[in-house]
Design an enzyme around this catalytic site. Structure first.
Site, PDB file in Angstrom:
ATOM      1  N   LYS A   1       0.816  -1.227   0.000  1.00 34.23           N
ATOM      2  CA  LYS A   1       0.000   0.000   0.000  1.00 34.23           C
ATOM      3  C   LYS A   1       0.841   1.264   0.000  1.00 34.23           C
ATOM      4  O   LYS A   1       0.458   2.275  -0.580  1.00 34.23           O
ATOM      5  CB  LYS A   1      -0.966   0.015   1.189  1.00 34.23           C
ATOM      6  CG  LYS A   1      -0.306  -0.204   2.539  1.00 34.23           C
ATOM      7  CD  LYS A   1      -0.369  -1.634   2.966  1.00 34.23           C
ATOM      8  CE  LYS A   1       0.609  -1.923   4.074  1.00 34.23           C
ATOM      9  NZ  LYS A   1       0.397  -3.226   4.673  1.00 34.23           N
TER      10      LYS A   1
ATOM     11  N   GLU B   1       3.314  -3.637  11.327  1.00 32.24           N
ATOM     12  CA  GLU B   1       4.384  -3.393  10.356  1.00 32.24           C
ATOM     13  C   GLU B   1       5.720  -3.556  11.088  1.00 32.24           C
ATOM     14  O   GLU B   1       5.763  -3.438  12.322  1.00 32.24           O
ATOM     15  CB  GLU B   1       4.280  -1.968   9.820  1.00 32.24           C
ATOM     16  CG  GLU B   1       2.992  -1.677   9.069  1.00 32.24           C
ATOM     17  CD  GLU B   1       2.856  -2.501   7.808  1.00 32.24           C
ATOM     18  OE1 GLU B   1       3.786  -2.529   7.007  1.00 32.24           O
ATOM     19  OE2 GLU B   1       1.808  -3.155   7.636  1.00 32.24           O
TER      20      GLU B   1
ATOM     21  N   LYS C   1      -3.697   3.303   2.798  1.00 32.03           N
ATOM     22  CA  LYS C   1      -4.802   2.472   2.290  1.00 32.03           C
ATOM     23  C   LYS C   1      -5.993   3.329   1.850  1.00 32.03           C
ATOM     24  O   LYS C   1      -6.579   3.081   0.797  1.00 32.03           O
ATOM     25  CB  LYS C   1      -5.228   1.474   3.369  1.00 32.03           C
ATOM     26  CG  LYS C   1      -4.155   0.400   3.619  1.00 32.03           C
ATOM     27  CD  LYS C   1      -4.466  -0.394   4.872  1.00 32.03           C
ATOM     28  CE  LYS C   1      -3.470  -1.521   5.089  1.00 32.03           C
ATOM     29  NZ  LYS C   1      -3.613  -2.137   6.423  1.00 32.03           N
TER      30      LYS C   1
END
Ligand code: HSE
Length: 436
Positions: free
Chosen positions: A106, A191, A206
């Site tokens: 993304k 992440e 996103k």
């Protein structure tokens, strides 16, 4: 059987190994569905020594990702490296080489999506990215295919599984923010650097991708108004619950009547019967408002190996089904470069909730009311209470529910209050929009 789809995989970490596991677990079924063998020909990673939980032929492993991208024996590159560089270089090269690309990235799309999509069109190949937004929720193809008879008006969503997991765990397990974050990292949701999750960078990427596709604006990461969730305490979440609200990291992209697009990600109070209020744990959820459809609600696993594998495999099957030589249908949702959204805190809320710490000074409530009213903010309710803090004893807290107001007026008032004598050092008023 037909010719195999020859796959080159970039990135053999948690998500990459999950993909191979899922492919092997259902190989016969998936190949029957697309009518072709799915052959993983080469896998590149910077570390090919550490043992993985899946068996692969060691001869297909390499540390040279570029050689995989350039390999003429490969039809499709699956990019699971993440981050912008070097992933961008590999994706661009693959498209230039005439290979299809599947990516879950993304950040890359929110930075360079329109250029990469244009390049793919130019080279008559496809760039698929179902896994990039909403994890396993099929939202990209829902927008591109199933909703293409609609005009999209608003997307309201929970797009970061880590944040949603943290906020849920804190409340349900009486946990600190830090303990819930450590849990999310252990489970592989976060992440590599959790800043991207908790500062709403991941969700901003996103919603930028979704907003571009759904509204035909050029929305990049930096065009999204973004506030993280790090200011929230367990007491904030509890207090919201007693008032009938759930605090969520809410991403919104909304087209107003004047044709302006508002895009933001920030924590917000959602009324407990709002569909997104029930999206808990690592789940993601999306409410899409469209005409003529009305409202559509999607929810499902938003992070982790299984969710990502589900979406990547569906992209691979879509590519495997493309008939050689057949013209590629142009993507219905085009992304023109340069048509920008407003950079603003987001569309109008139903009201705001303010949480202001004080040192117990008896003038504080009156000062807060004055600051708000003199900035044209109508107060629905104002309460003062003592909140028990984990380590630091009790804290005096004033909570305000405002009526609908312009956010800049609220912020002006909050700024004045931040400088008040009774405002403890290092405490800033918390301002959250309310969605009733
Ligand atoms: N860190 C991301 C999340 C992973 O928690 O949603 C999936 O994009």
């Amino acid at each position: 059987m037909a010719e195999p789809l020859r796959i080159g995989l970039l990135g053999f970490g948690n998500i990459g190994t999950g993909l191979i596991e899922s492919l092997e677990a259902n190989r016969a079924l998936l190949e029957a569905r697309c009518g072709r063998p799915l052959a993983v020909r080469r896998i590149a990673d910077i570390d090919i020594e550490t043992p993985r939980p899946v068996e692969v032929d060691r001869s297909i492993l390499t540390t040279d990702a570029r050689s995989v991208v350039r390999d003429p024996q490969i039809d499709v590159i699956v990019e699971l490296i993440g981050g912008i560089e070097p992933a961008r270089g590999f994706v661009e090269l693959a498209l230039r080489e005439g290979k299809h690309v599947v990516t879950a990235n993304k950040a890359l799309l929110a930075a360079h999506g329109p250029e990469l999509l244009a390049l793919a069109r130019d080279r008559h190949v496809r760039l698929f990215f179902e896994a990039a937004v909403g994890g396993g929720i099929p939202v990209i193809r829902t927008l591109e295919d199933c909703l293409n008879g609609n005009r999209i008006e608003r997307i309201e969503a929970i797009l970061n599984g880590t944040c949603n997991y943290i906020l849920t765990q804190m409340l349900e397990e009486d946990m600190s923010f830090e303990a819930a974050l450590a849990d999310a990292q252990r489970l592989g949701y976060a992440e590599p650097d959790p800043t991207a999750d908790i500062e709403s960078i991941d969700a901003a990427n996103k919603i930028a991708v979704l907003a571009s596709l759904a509204f035909g604006f050029d929305v990049r990461y930096e065009d999204v108004w973004r506030v993280g969730i790090t200011q929230l305490t367990l007491q904030d979440l509890r207090s919201a619950i007693t008032e009938g609200y759930v605090v969520k990291q809410r991403a919104v992209a909304e087209l107003d009547a004047e044709g302006r697009l508002w895009v933001c990600v920030r924590p917000a109070l959602l009324w407990r019967f709002h569909p997104l209020a029930s999206v808990s744990g690592v789940l993601n959820g999306l409410m899409i408002r469209a005409t003529p459809l009305g409202a559509l609600f999607l929810s499902g696993p938003g992070a982790g190996r299984a969710a990502t594998s589900s979406a990547v495999l569906s992209d691979l099957l879509a590519i495997a089904r493309l008939r050689p030589g057949a013209p590629l249908e142009p993507p219905f949702l085009d992304v023109p470069v340069g048509r920008k959204p407003l950079l603003s805190p987001g569309p109008e809320a139903d009201g705001y909730w303010l949480r202001i710490l004080t040192d117990g000074n008896t003038e504080a409530v009156a000062d807060i009311a004055d600051a708000l009213v003199s900035n044209r903010v109508a107060i629905e309710r104002i309460t003062e209470s003592l909140w028990e803090q984990d380590h630091s004893g009790a804290t005096h807290v004033v909570e305000v529910f405002t009526a609908q107001a312009a956010e800049e007026d609220i912020r002006r008032a909050a700024h004045i209050l931040d400088d008040a004598d009774w405002s403890p050092p290092e405490s800033t008023p918390l301002v959250l929009p309310r969605v009733d």
